[in-house]
Design a protein around this motif. Structure first.
Motif, PDB file in Angstrom:
ATOM      1  N   ARG A  10      12.445  -2.310   3.723  1.00 60.44           N
ATOM      2  CA  ARG A  10      11.946  -3.224   2.702  1.00 60.44           C
ATOM      3  C   ARG A  10      13.131  -4.019   2.122  1.00 60.44           C
ATOM      4  NH1 ARG A  10      13.046  -2.221  -2.321  1.00 60.44           N
ATOM      5  NH2 ARG A  10      11.129  -3.140  -3.124  1.00 60.44           N
ATOM      6  N   GLY A  11      12.841  -4.870   1.126  1.00 58.76           N
ATOM      7  CA  GLY A  11      13.907  -5.555   0.408  1.00 58.76           C
ATOM      8  C   GLY A  11      14.724  -6.494   1.271  1.00 58.76           C
ATOM      9  N   GLU A  12      15.996  -6.705   0.846  1.00 57.79           N
ATOM     10  CA  GLU A  12      16.806  -7.721   1.520  1.00 57.79           C
ATOM     11  C   GLU A  12      17.077  -7.397   2.980  1.00 57.79           C
ATOM     12  OE1 GLU A  12      20.061  -7.798   2.729  1.00 57.79           O
ATOM     13  OE2 GLU A  12      20.591  -5.738   2.253  1.00 57.79           O
ATOM     14  N   CYS A  15      14.160  -8.402   5.146  1.00 52.22           N
ATOM     15  CA  CYS A  15      14.132  -9.864   5.298  1.00 52.22           C
ATOM     16  C   CYS A  15      15.209 -10.327   6.271  1.00 52.22           C
ATOM     17  CB  CYS A  15      14.319 -10.536   3.944  1.00 52.22           C
ATOM     18  SG  CYS A  15      12.977 -10.229   2.769  1.00 52.22           S
ATOM     19  N   ARG A  40       8.455  -9.887  -0.583  1.00 52.91           N
ATOM     20  CA  ARG A  40       8.952 -11.006   0.225  1.00 52.91           C
ATOM     21  C   ARG A  40       9.027 -10.652   1.704  1.00 52.91           C
ATOM     22  NH1 ARG A  40      14.227 -13.390   1.693  1.00 52.91           N
ATOM     23  NH2 ARG A  40      13.870 -15.632   1.990  1.00 52.91           N
ATOM     24  N   HIS A  41       9.427  -9.418   2.039  1.00 55.51           N
ATOM     25  CA  HIS A  41       9.533  -9.088   3.464  1.00 55.51           C
ATOM     26  C   HIS A  41       8.171  -9.098   4.138  1.00 55.51           C
ATOM     27  CE1 HIS A  41       8.498  -4.960   2.141  1.00 55.51           C
ATOM     28  NE2 HIS A  41       8.243  -4.670   3.402  1.00 55.51           N
ATOM     29  N   GLY A 375      15.796  -9.995  -1.013  1.00 55.65           N
ATOM     30  CA  GLY A 375      14.436  -9.556  -0.714  1.00 55.65           C
ATOM     31  C   GLY A 375      13.456 -10.035  -1.767  1.00 55.65           C
TER      32      GLY A 375
END
Length: 453
Positions: A10-12, A15, A40-41, A375
């Motif tokens: 998950r998160g940055e 992405c 966002r992901h 993210g």
């Protein structure tokens, strides 16, 4: 039919991995917990699969659920990112048994190098320098613990064999406190890693933290992608990373690169990995700390100076491509200097406790040599269920001074409203005279905390 790659994170980092998957022309599949249903992901991915409640143990850490999700969409491979299941040998085994490529080394390699004590033994066998240390200790055998401490000499560092991310490390100066430190570290390690094994090593107080980025091709060998410096840290958690470090003894710098590559070759390492060292500025000596069998949080600084895409290389190799045919040691560039900071939703003035909440306004910096991995977007929420990382801000320049200037300007141009962050703390760090003069060591942040906060 286009191959599908599932991102088990998950998160940055999710992405970031999705970005490379799409560049390769593949279909990106996200997994998400109930708390991340609109993250966002998930929005960036081509497909998404729900895998459970917000609690990580019931979603992102549940290997069976992740493999089932991959099967349900017909995924060819699973990229674990970092954290969660990235260094879980059983997860790698489950992927293999399900006929799904695990983007990372084999379960045997993860098992061998993921245990810090076994990795230490492998390093010794490969001729890599190590600090004086003990074998694994029985927390109930107080006499053996005391004898081990006396033999090594204080100060020492108690280390969880299965630890990672700065968890399971306790410095001890007083021999009378060693037994309690070993017992409490063992209990913490049991809770965090399901492995109570601990050992102790000699502690160097004012060392620098230097690491080598590797990429292994299995039996075809391995290459390095230069060093990184990670000395700016707090409680063994990295805050700022650079590539490449300066002020290294030339023989030591070359020795770290060569020993890291030799260690990777000795275990037929496959994919991205990192060997971490302690470097003694006074003597020019270096010592093996651990090997991380995954992509590191700080990989962008390496990508910035080498022009590589480590995630793409990982995926291509996992899907059967001979990456060694096109990526060689000679092809790895060394272009300029890059610095990364980790912008987190936390309160530095209150011992860096997390600061979850909604991002009411977000303005990202731009400009020459600037990269942002995040993210989140404006309107998203930082939940209390996972880590507090909002974004990684990276600045690249022809030299260290230019990289610092660009980073400082980028931090000034970053706006995050609606929750507290460590932005001001990071600005103070990159403007500190000792940081600018490149006089870092692993205790620098702690010693200067009142000024930085």
């Amino acid at each position: 039919m286009t191959k599908k790659i599932l991102v088990a994170n998950r998160g940055e980092i999710a992405c970031r991995v999705i970005e490379s998957i799409k560049k390769l022309g593949f279909t990106a599949v996200a997994v998400y917990s109930e708390a991340d249903a609109n993250a966002r992901h998930v929005r960036l991915a081509d497909e998404g699969v729900a895998i459970g409640p917000a609690r990580a143990a019931e979603s992102y850490l549940d290997a069976e659920k992740v493999v089932t999700a991959a099967r349900s969409v017909g995924a060819s491979a699973i990229h674990p990112g970092y954290g969660f299941l990235a260094e879980n040998a059983e997860f790698a085994r489950k992927c293999r048994e399900a006929g799904i490529a695990f983007v990372g080394p084999s379960e045997q390699t993860i098992r061998a190098m993921g245990d810090k004590h076994r990795a230490r033994e492998a390093a010794i066998a490969a001729g890599v320098p190590v600090l004086t240390g003990s074998g694994k200790l029985d927390p109930a055998d107080e006499k053996a613990i005391e004898n081990a401490g006396a033999a090594i000499g204080f100060p020492v560092l108690v280390k969880a064999a299965g630890g990672g991310g700065g968890i399971g490390l306790r410095p001890v100066d007083d021999p009378a406190k060693l037994v309690a430190a070993v017992q409490s570290t063992s209990s913490q390690a049991e809770r965090a890693f399901s492995d109570p094994s601990v050992y102790i090593e000699k502690l160097i107080r004012r060392a620098r933290h230097i690491e080598v980025q590797l990429f292994g091709f299995g039996a075809a060998g391995a290459i390095h992608l230069h060093h990184r410096e990670c000395s700016a840290q707090r409680r063994y958690q990295k805050i700022l990373e650079e590539a490449r470090p300066r002020r290294l003894d030339p023989a030591a710098a070359e020795g770290m690169l060569a020993s890291a590559v030799n260690l990777a070759k000795s275990v037929d390492y496959q994919g991205a990995g990192t060997v971490e060292y302690l470097y003694d500025d006074e003597t020019g000596s270096f010592f093996f700390m651990e090997m991380n069998t995954r992509l590191q949080v700080e990989h962008p600084v390496t990508e910035m100076i080498t022009g590589t895409d480590l995630v793409s290389m990982q995926i291509r190799q996992a899907l059967g491509e001979d990456v060694s045919a096109t990526v060689t040691q000679r092809s790895i560039r060394d272009d300029g200097h890059a610095i990364e900071v980790r912008i987190c939703a936390e309160r530095p003035a209150k011992q860096f406790i997390p600061s979850p909440g909604s991002i009411d306004r977000m303005v990202l910096p731009a400009g020459e040599g600037i990269r942002v991995d995040t993210g989140f977007e404006q309107g998203d929420r930082i939940t209390p269920f996972y880590d507090s990382l909002v974004m990684k801000l990276v600045a690249h320049g022809p030299g260290r001074a230019q990289a610092i200037e660009r980073l400082d300007a980028a931090l000034q141009g970053t706006v995050i409203e609606g929750l507290e962050t460590n932005l001001a703390f990071l600005q103070n760090l990159v403007r500190h005279p000792d940081f600018i003069a490149d006089r870092l060591h692993t205790k620098f942040v702690e010693e200067n905390l009142p000024v930085l906060v």
